[in-house]
Each structure stands twice: as structure tokens, then as C-alpha cells.
Enzyme design. Structure first.
Site, short mmCIF file in Angstrom:
data_model
loop_
_atom_site.label_atom_id
_atom_site.label_comp_id
_atom_site.label_asym_id
_atom_site.label_seq_id
_atom_site.Cartn_x
_atom_site.Cartn_y
_atom_site.Cartn_z
N GLY A 1 117.38 68.68 74.35
CA GLY A 1 118.16 67.47 74.65
C GLY A 1 117.40 66.16 74.52
N HIS B 1 117.35 80.85 80.19
CA HIS B 1 117.39 79.48 79.67
C HIS B 1 116.65 78.55 80.63
CE1 HIS B 1 118.74 75.64 78.18
NE2 HIS B 1 119.11 76.26 77.07
N GLY C 1 122.32 73.49 70.95
CA GLY C 1 123.06 72.97 72.09
C GLY C 1 124.02 71.87 71.65
N GLY C 2 123.67 70.64 71.96
CA GLY C 2 124.52 69.47 71.72
C GLY C 2 125.24 69.48 70.37
N GLU D 1 112.32 78.01 72.99
CA GLU D 1 112.87 76.69 73.28
C GLU D 1 111.87 75.91 74.14
OE1 GLU D 1 117.43 76.59 72.90
OE2 GLU D 1 116.99 77.15 74.96
N GLU E 1 117.19 75.67 81.59
CA GLU E 1 118.04 74.94 82.56
C GLU E 1 118.30 75.80 83.79
OE1 GLU E 1 121.15 73.81 79.82
OE2 GLU E 1 119.79 72.37 78.90
N SER F 1 117.02 70.48 70.35
CA SER F 1 117.37 69.30 69.55
C SER F 1 117.61 69.58 68.07
CB SER F 1 116.29 68.22 69.69
OG SER F 1 116.27 67.72 71.01
N ASN G 1 125.21 77.16 71.82
CA ASN G 1 125.20 77.20 73.29
C ASN G 1 125.96 75.96 73.77
OD1 ASN G 1 124.73 77.20 76.00
ND2 ASN G 1 122.50 76.95 75.87
N TRP G 2 127.17 76.19 74.23
CA TRP G 2 128.01 75.05 74.64
C TRP G 2 127.66 74.52 76.04
CZ3 TRP G 2 133.86 75.85 72.99
CH2 TRP G 2 133.97 75.50 71.65
N LYS G 3 126.79 75.25 76.73
CA LYS G 3 126.43 74.84 78.09
C LYS G 3 127.71 74.59 78.91
CE LYS G 3 122.11 73.27 76.23
NZ LYS G 3 120.91 72.49 76.35
P1 13P Z 1 119.98 70.87 72.51
O1 13P Z 1 120.23 71.39 71.11
O2 13P Z 1 121.09 70.06 73.04
O3 13P Z 1 118.62 70.21 72.59
O4 13P Z 1 119.91 72.16 73.45
C1 13P Z 1 119.12 73.22 73.09
C2 13P Z 1 119.39 74.34 73.99
O5 13P Z 1 119.11 74.28 75.19
C3 13P Z 1 120.05 75.53 73.44
O6 13P Z 1 120.02 76.59 74.33
#
Ligand code: 13P
Length: 241
Positions: free
Chosen positions: A169, A94, A223-224, A163, A96, A202, A6-8
Site C-alpha cells: 500500500g 497476511h 491488493g489495491g 510481501e 495486516e 504495490s 486480494n480485495w481486503k
Molecule cells: P497492495 O497491492 O495494495 O500494496 O496490497 C498488497 C497486498 O497486501 C496483497 O495481499
């Protein structure tokens, strides 16, 4: 095993060059041990799916509007549009986006619209830190599943991503036992066909050693760490070590 990136809201056309390493690595996947899905920002879905055409790597979107029909919704993109540019999956619910006001009802409409467009849904659920402290995790998960999937009769195209909001994050991952309990609980909510359940929050190339042994997990939503091809490949390699 699923490995979903997930590149956000990161990445532009140049970023796609960094995927050459992952494309090369994906060719080692002879026995289909793993499945790689990239969910870039909507602007990159078309160029990325073109680039990945001759590979087994698939492309997904990060969200969609709830209406299956085209309409006067400035700035929005719906599931049909995503499908038409090469997306096979869409992340819905999600945290977010829940934090921006998406509620279970809207998420339910989005899921139904995505299914109608023949997209596979990566449905995100998870408790906040406050809910965890009050020991309400299972209640929250049950409610999110029940409301999100209301009148969704066929769940064969649903993948759940657990999640916990407090792990996204932050560098903090749940204790193995808690994760095992939450994921078993999620699976127990489905009587007919148990969906795949991914863990997200994470995940990186260090803590994957702790996560990979929890064999009830069907993959990871990353994510990251997914923005670095090296880290992403490392995560996949270590999962099977
Ligand atoms: P991180 O891996 O950056 O914590 O993000 C997780 C995430 O929100 C994947 O959808």
C-alpha cells in the site's frame, strides 16, 4: 503464472458486476498461461463462486480461524466453512493480520486446518522496514517459514507470497536485485518440492514492467490495483508482453 486479487475489506454484491470484463478476458487464456484467483471478503465468496462457475477463475478466502472443528467462536469462520461455499484457496499470515496479533504459532495452526479442509494455502511472509534496515530480511523469512510450516509434511498445496510489509500500500516496490535474492532465498529453504513464490506489495499496471522480467517470480498477489478490472487485466497482459 498466478494473478491473485486480494480485495481486503472492499466490495459488496454490486462490485461483482465489474468482473464481467475479467471473465471475458479470462477466455483468451487458451494455453493456460495464467491462473486468476479472486480473494474477496467472506461475504462474497458464495455469490462470486456461483458467478465464476463456468469460467477458469478460482476463488479464495482472505483468512480463516485456526480450528478445524466448529465451535463457540463468535464472528469467526473456519476453513471447512470456506471450502463449503466455494473457496479453493485461503490467504494465511497476511501482514495486516500479523499486525493485529497473529503470530507464527497461530498461523501454523491455521495452515494445518486449511490443509485438512483441502484448501490451497497462500502463505504470506515478509519483513518490516526496520528489519530490512537491520539487514535481517533473510533471518525473518527463514523464521516465518520454519515456524509457519512446522510439522506440515506435505507442502504441495502451499504457495508462498513474499510481501515486504513496507511495500504494501505504499507504492514502493523492492529493487529487482533484492527481490531476486529474497525469492531465491525463500525457494532455497525447500529441499524436496520448491513451492510457487508470488510477489505482493504495490503491484500495479505501471511497475509490472519492472517486475515481469524477474523470472524467478511465479505470480503476483495484488491488493489495491485488483479492485479495478481494467488495471488487473492490464497487469496480466503486460506480464506476457
Ligand atoms: P497492495 O497491492 O495494495 O500494496 O496490497 C498488497 C497486498 O497486501 C496483497 O495481499
Amino acid at each position: 503464472m498466478y494473478f491473485v486479487a486480494n480485495w481486503k475489506m472492499f466490495g459488496d454484491l454490486r462490485t461483482l458486476n465489474s468482473l464481467d470484463k475479467v471473465i471475458k478476458f479470462s477466455k483468451t487464456n487458451k494455453k493456460n498461461k495464467f491462473r486468476i484467483i479472486y480473494c474477496p471478503p467472506s461475504t462474497l465468496i458464495r455469490p462470486l463462486s456461483k458467478r465464476l462457475k463456468k469460467t477458469k477463475i478460482e476463488v479464495g478466502a482472505q483468512n480463516c480461524h485456526h480450528s478445524y472443528d466448529f465451535g463457540a467462536n463468535t464472528g469467526q469462520v473456519n476453513s471447512r466453512m470456506l471450502k463449503s461455499v466455494g473457496a479453493k484457496y485461503v490467504i494465511i499470515g497476511h501482514s495486516e493480520n500479523r499486525q493485529l496479533g497473529e503470530d507464527d504459532k497461530l498461523i501454523n495452526l491455521k495452515i494445518k486446518s486449511a490443509i485438512k479442509s483441502k484448501l490451497k494455502v497462500i502463505f504470506c511472509i515478509g519483513e518490516t522496514l526496520g528489519e530490512k534496515r537491520k539487514k535481517r530480511t533473510n533471518k525473518v523469512l527463514a523464521k516465518q517459514i520454519y515456524n509457519g510450516l512446522k510439522s506440515v509434511k506435505n507442502t504441495s498445496n502451499i504457495i508462498i507470497a513474499y510481501e515486504p510489509v513496507w511495500s504494501i500500500g505504499t507504492g514502493i516496490i523492492p529493487k529487482a536485485n533484492d527481490l531476486l535474492n529474497s525469492i531465491s532465498y525463500i525457494k532455497s529453504k525447500f529441499r524436496k518440492k520448491t513451492p510457487k513464490v508470488l510477489y505482493g506489495g504495490s503491484v500495479n499496471n505501471k511497475n509490472i514492467d519492472q517486475l515481469k522480467d524477474i523470472n524467478i517470480i511465479d505470480g503476483f498477489l495484488i491488493g489495491g490495483a485488483s479492485q479495478s478490472s481494467k488495471k488487473f487485466i492490464d497487469i496480466i497482459k503486460k506480464t506476457f508482453n
